[in-house]
Design an enzyme around this catalytic site. Structure first.
Site, short mmCIF file in Angstrom:
data_model
loop_
_atom_site.label_atom_id
_atom_site.label_comp_id
_atom_site.label_asym_id
_atom_site.label_seq_id
_atom_site.Cartn_x
_atom_site.Cartn_y
_atom_site.Cartn_z
N HIS A 1 7.46 -12.05 4.19
CA HIS A 1 8.06 -12.74 3.05
C HIS A 1 8.76 -14.00 3.55
O HIS A 1 9.37 -13.99 4.63
CB HIS A 1 9.08 -11.86 2.35
CG HIS A 1 8.53 -10.57 1.82
ND1 HIS A 1 7.42 -10.51 1.01
CD2 HIS A 1 8.94 -9.29 1.99
CE1 HIS A 1 7.17 -9.25 0.70
NE2 HIS A 1 8.07 -8.49 1.29
N ALA B 1 4.05 -9.73 -4.09
CA ALA B 1 4.45 -10.98 -3.45
C ALA B 1 3.28 -11.94 -3.54
O ALA B 1 2.23 -11.70 -2.93
CB ALA B 1 4.85 -10.74 -2.00
N CYS C 1 -0.96 -6.44 6.04
CA CYS C 1 -1.28 -5.22 5.31
C CYS C 1 -2.15 -4.27 6.13
O CYS C 1 -2.84 -3.40 5.58
CB CYS C 1 -1.94 -5.54 3.97
SG CYS C 1 -0.95 -6.65 2.94
N SER D 1 0.13 -9.72 -2.12
CA SER D 1 0.27 -8.38 -1.56
C SER D 1 1.06 -7.50 -2.51
O SER D 1 1.90 -7.99 -3.27
CB SER D 1 0.98 -8.45 -0.21
OG SER D 1 0.28 -9.29 0.69
N GLY E 1 2.25 0.97 1.82
CA GLY E 1 1.52 -0.07 2.51
C GLY E 1 1.98 -0.31 3.93
O GLY E 1 2.84 0.39 4.46
N GLN E 2 1.39 -1.34 4.54
CA GLN E 2 1.63 -1.69 5.93
C GLN E 2 2.54 -2.93 6.01
O GLN E 2 3.23 -3.25 5.04
CB GLN E 2 0.29 -1.94 6.64
CG GLN E 2 -0.61 -0.71 6.72
CD GLN E 2 -0.20 0.25 7.81
OE1 GLN E 2 0.48 -0.11 8.77
NE2 GLN E 2 -0.61 1.51 7.67
#
Length: 221
Positions: free
Chosen positions: A77, A157, A173, A142, A72-73
């Site tokens: 968090h 997450a 993302c 995500s 992913g990108q």
């Protein structure tokens, strides 16, 4: 022989420390090692996936950026976001008759979130072309995994009750203009609590994957 599943409650922990512990666990596990789920919150950090592009970080901030080895990108968090890392021996599940692919593991993670949100009367959905969970076009969860030697690490997450402002400094993302949501947008502050949400999330996930609930052990660290 049915394998144990260990649920670790890690509290609030530094991202890089947890990431390196996941790598070490995965590198050293054997075919006898129990699968584990790690529940954790991280202090503010942006993480870039393996395919992450620098242009998706829109501006410099005081928040650190970590180049990770998950798929992913870029994402963010922070405290008030429930993270569930899944350290699962996928190849062993296949020998036990649970023929699960990486795509099916992603779907199981998404469905566990969808089912958890449904417990609060919230309708959500996944997208085939953009992993994660969405509510009315806004992203609430995500996902990003890494598979090594047939075993998964990283995970999901889920935004519970957090400061969403840092998401405005990135294309979440990799999607420009993607709006984010969190559980606190839909329920009371008392209900939007990681400690209350995480048991539901785990319950749905282990049910979907077919773990024997008599072989599940909780450890608080």
């Amino acid at each position: 022989m049915e394998q144990k599943l260990i649920i670790r409650q890690l509290g609030i922990r530094d991202y890089q420390k947890t990431w390196h512990e996941m790598q070490e666990f995965t590198d050293n596990r054997t075919d006898k090692s129990a699968d584990e789920i790690w529940l954790v919150q991280h202090p503010s950090v942006f993480t870039q996936g393996q395919a992450g592009k620098a242009e998706h970080l829109l501006r410099s901030t005081a928040i650190p950026v970590v180049q990770s080895d998950r798929g992913g990108q870029i994402t963010y968090h922070g405290i008030g976001q429930q993270i569930m890392y899944v350290l699962i021996d996928i190849k062993r599940l296949k020998t036990q008759g649970r023929d699960i692919s990486v795509r099916q593991l992603v779907s199981a993670l998404e469905q566990s979130v969808i089912n958890t949100l449904a417990d609060y009367g919230i309708e959500s959905y996944a997208k085939a072309d953009a992993p994660g969970v969405y509510i009315d076009g806004k992203k609430i969860c995500s996902l990003g995994l890494r598979i090594r030697r047939g075993c998964s690490f990283h995970g999901l997450a889920l935004n519970i009750n957090m400061d969403l402002e840092p998401f405005h400094s990135i294309n979440p993302c990799g999607y420009a203009g993607l709006e984010m949501a969190q559980l606190a947008d839909f329920v009371s502050p008392q209900e939007a609590d990681c400690g209350k949400v995480s048991p539901k999330l785990v319950e749905h996930f282990v049910t979907i994957l077919g773990y024997n609930k008599q072989q599940i052990f909780n450890i608080k660290e």
